[in-house]
Design a protein around this motif. Structure first.
Motif, mmCIF file in Angstrom:
data_model
loop_
_atom_site.group_PDB
_atom_site.id
_atom_site.type_symbol
_atom_site.label_atom_id
_atom_site.label_comp_id
_atom_site.label_asym_id
_atom_site.label_seq_id
_atom_site.Cartn_x
_atom_site.Cartn_y
_atom_site.Cartn_z
ATOM 1 N N UNK A 13 0.838 -1.195 0.000
ATOM 2 C CA UNK A 13 0.000 0.000 0.000
ATOM 3 C C UNK A 13 0.879 1.253 0.000
ATOM 4 N N UNK A 14 0.413 2.325 -0.619
ATOM 5 C CA UNK A 14 1.085 3.619 -0.516
ATOM 6 C C UNK A 14 0.648 4.232 0.799
ATOM 7 N N UNK A 15 1.556 4.323 1.759
ATOM 8 C CA UNK A 15 1.122 4.598 3.127
ATOM 9 C C UNK A 15 0.367 5.915 3.276
ATOM 10 N N UNK A 16 0.741 6.955 2.519
ATOM 11 C CA UNK A 16 0.046 8.231 2.670
ATOM 12 C C UNK A 16 -1.376 8.168 2.116
ATOM 13 N N UNK A 17 -1.618 7.268 1.154
ATOM 14 C CA UNK A 17 -2.999 7.034 0.704
ATOM 15 C C UNK A 17 -3.883 6.621 1.874
ATOM 16 N N UNK A 18 -3.276 5.892 2.801
ATOM 17 C CA UNK A 18 -3.983 5.402 3.983
ATOM 18 C C UNK A 18 -3.935 6.409 5.123
#
Length: 229
Positions: A13-18
């Motif tokens: 996952x793209x962490x900043x998306x989360x």
């Protein structure tokens, strides 16, 4: 009143998306936020940050807002029926079905974008039509109870828009002020329209591996849909 938010968390996952929308949701009054995966073992983001799911697909309560973030790790999800079935089941009762960045492609693979306006990261925008979506340019695109966000940092703006839709503008502005969200970037290259040709080319080269793999996955999905029953 409790409002249940649930964000999918998965390997790659793209962490900043989360974490962008997570911070917004978790700061809203009455929020209950779940990080959801197949099990509760830690997962590793695309940039090697370790993230901890808080609940599983089987144990997750019915959500008011389901959110699918993006990142290179979405490629396997496009063909993962366990993930897609969970999203469909939650979406059937959720007040809002949402995504950040390439998470919208997962919604598409689940059959939730057909005939609906949606957006995604600029480098994946051309994939939306493959899922029957109406590709729409915008940092936040809303079509009824479907809200999709553009790439990565758009998730912060998106989170505020979702909070406003649920709890009103005043609550969203209170969250914005509490987090001192007043961006003034030092450079103006955050979109292809603003960036120089050299920066665009360099960025596309950096993203080429994930995009090539995604093209192959989507080609398989489209081919399987064309096969006679």
């Amino acid at each position: 009143m409790t409002i249940r938010f649930g964000l999918l968390v998965f390997p790659g996952i793209q962490q900043l998306d989360l974490t962008g929308p997570y911070e917004i949701f978790a700061s809203a009054e009455g929020a209950e936020v779940h990080l959801i995966w197949k099990d509760t073992s830690p997962v590793i983001s695309a940039t090697k940050l370790v993230l901890q799911p808080t609940t599983t697909f089987d144990e997750c309560p019915q959500l008011d807002v389901i959110c699918v973030p993006g990142g290179g790790g979405i490629n396997p999800l496009l063909e993962d029926e366990i993930v897609l079935s969970f999203i469909r089941a939650q979406a059937a009762q959720a007040r809002f079905i949402t995504s950040v960045c390439t998470g919208s492609l997962v919604l598409g693979a689940a059959g939730l974008l057909k005939g609906r306006k949606a957006t995604t990261h600029w480098n994946a925008h051309d994939f939306l039509a493959s899922f029957g979506a109406v590709p729409t340019t915008g940092r936040i695109v809303r079509d009824g109870n479907l809200i999709t966000a553009g790439g990565v940092t758009a998730g912060i703006d998106f989170g505020l828009a979702v909070v406003a839709a649920l709890l009103g503008q005043e609550e969203a502005e209170t969250v914005q002020l509490s987090l001192e969200y007043a961006p003034t970037p030092p450079f103006h290259s955050g979109t292809p329209e603003e960036a120089t040709a050299d920066v665009i080319a360099r960025t596309k080269r950096r993203l080429a591996g994930s995009r090539t793999a995604r093209e192959a996955v989507i080609a398989r999905l489209m081919a399987s849909q064309r096969e006679p029953v």
